[in-house]
Design an enzyme around this catalytic site. Structure first.
Site, PDB file in Angstrom:
ATOM      1  N   MET A   3       0.852  -1.184   0.000  1.00  0.00           N
ATOM      2  CA  MET A   3       0.000   0.000   0.000  1.00  0.00           C
ATOM      3  C   MET A   3       0.892   1.240   0.000  1.00  0.00           C
ATOM      4  O   MET A   3       1.646   1.458   0.944  1.00  0.00           O
ATOM      5  CB  MET A   3      -0.904  -0.002   1.236  1.00  0.00           C
ATOM      6  CG  MET A   3      -1.793  -1.222   1.357  1.00  0.00           C
ATOM      7  SD  MET A   3      -2.520  -1.366   3.014  1.00  0.00           S
ATOM      8  CE  MET A   3      -3.436   0.183   3.111  1.00  0.00           C
ATOM      9  N   GLY A  41       1.825   4.604   4.029  1.00  0.00           N
ATOM     10  CA  GLY A  41       2.243   3.421   3.275  1.00  0.00           C
ATOM     11  C   GLY A  41       2.520   2.217   4.155  1.00  0.00           C
ATOM     12  O   GLY A  41       2.987   2.350   5.273  1.00  0.00           O
ATOM     13  N   SER A  42       2.273   1.023   3.638  1.00  0.00           N
ATOM     14  CA  SER A  42       2.377  -0.171   4.468  1.00  0.00           C
ATOM     15  C   SER A  42       2.158  -1.415   3.615  1.00  0.00           C
ATOM     16  O   SER A  42       2.182  -1.344   2.393  1.00  0.00           O
ATOM     17  CB  SER A  42       1.343  -0.093   5.593  1.00  0.00           C
ATOM     18  OG  SER A  42       0.118   0.365   5.077  1.00  0.00           O
ATOM     19  N   ARG A  43       1.914  -2.558   4.274  1.00  0.00           N
ATOM     20  CA  ARG A  43       1.714  -3.805   3.556  1.00  0.00           C
ATOM     21  C   ARG A  43       0.698  -4.673   4.282  1.00  0.00           C
ATOM     22  O   ARG A  43       0.615  -4.646   5.513  1.00  0.00           O
ATOM     23  CB  ARG A  43       3.049  -4.549   3.458  1.00  0.00           C
ATOM     24  CG  ARG A  43       3.060  -5.657   2.426  1.00  0.00           C
ATOM     25  CD  ARG A  43       4.441  -6.266   2.333  1.00  0.00           C
ATOM     26  NE  ARG A  43       4.523  -7.532   3.043  1.00  0.00           N
ATOM     27  CZ  ARG A  43       5.649  -8.137   3.380  1.00  0.00           C
ATOM     28  NH1 ARG A  43       6.805  -7.569   3.124  1.00  0.00           N
ATOM     29  NH2 ARG A  43       5.624  -9.299   3.987  1.00  0.00           N
TER      30      ARG A  43
END
Length: 218
Positions: free
Chosen positions: A101, A187-189
């Site tokens: 993301m 932002g990330s995952r």
């Protein structure tokens, strides 16, 4: 046929639908922009502050948007907006689908299947960029759902900027497919583990939309 999914009350500002948990970031930013704009006519300092403050406030509104979705009827739907970063077979027979993301994606995550939340575990860790392999040791929240496919594991992983994960529902909650279950700021995952025998329908590099993109194949 697709169906609509409603959610619990969430933050809002000027009619814009915002993610729950956004207020601690949004309110100070918007307040600073508003005050600087009001004072800009009489103060050079306020005028200089007004432009970047307004731009930052607009960016925050975009980052924390939380649009309604028509949820796709499928066995498994994407839990996150983003791009499929990797698809990996796991030693226990499961397949891990990792979705990256970016700061431009919607940050609200959704339940990939209907079922009961059997576990929500916060695991402390680092904050390296989410696209880095070492991000597997980042701070994260591990979810387990009891579903028609059995136990489904989903992991929200914080990135270099996303240092706060906000779960929306506690252990024991029954959720509908596509229901909002949590927020990762910036932002990330998100990693989703599909059970053995479930074939993946997405490909590496494919864009996904939470609650809309089908992850499994018939």
């Amino acid at each position: 046929m697709p169906h609509s999914q409603t959610s619990a009350p969430r933050d809002s500002l000027a009619g814009v639908r915002l993610a729950r948990g956004a207020s601690p970031w949004l309110l100070p930013t918007v307040a600073t922009a508003a005050v600087s704009l009001v004072r800009a006519r009489r103060s050079g300092v306020a005028k200089a502050v007004a432009v970047p403050a307004t731009a930052l406030a607009a960016g925050m509104l975009w980052f924390f948007r939380d649009p309604e979705r028509e949820i796709t009827r499928a066995r498994v739907v994407s839990p996150a907006d983003g791009v499929v970063q990797s698809i990996m077979p796991w030693k226990d027979g499961r397949t891990r689908v990792a979705i990256f993301m970016s700061p431009l994606n919607v940050h609200v995550n959704r339940a990939p299947l209907a079922g009961a939340v059997t576990s929500v575990e916060h695991v402390p860790g680092g904050f390296v960029p989410a696209f880095n392999k070492e991000s597997e040791n980042n701070e994260r929240v591990v979810w387990h759902f009891d579903t028609e496919l059995g136990d489904i594991e989903m992991i929200q992983i914080a990135g270099a900027v996303a240092r706060r994960i906000v779960p929306y529902v506690p252990q024991g909650t029954k959720v509908e497919q596509g229901e909002r279950i949590g927020l990762i700021r910036f932002g990330s995952r998100v990693d989703l583990y599909l059970p053995e025998g479930v074939e993946v329908a997405v490909e590496v590099g494919q864009k996904t939309v939470a609650g809309v993109t089908r992850i499994d194949r018939d």
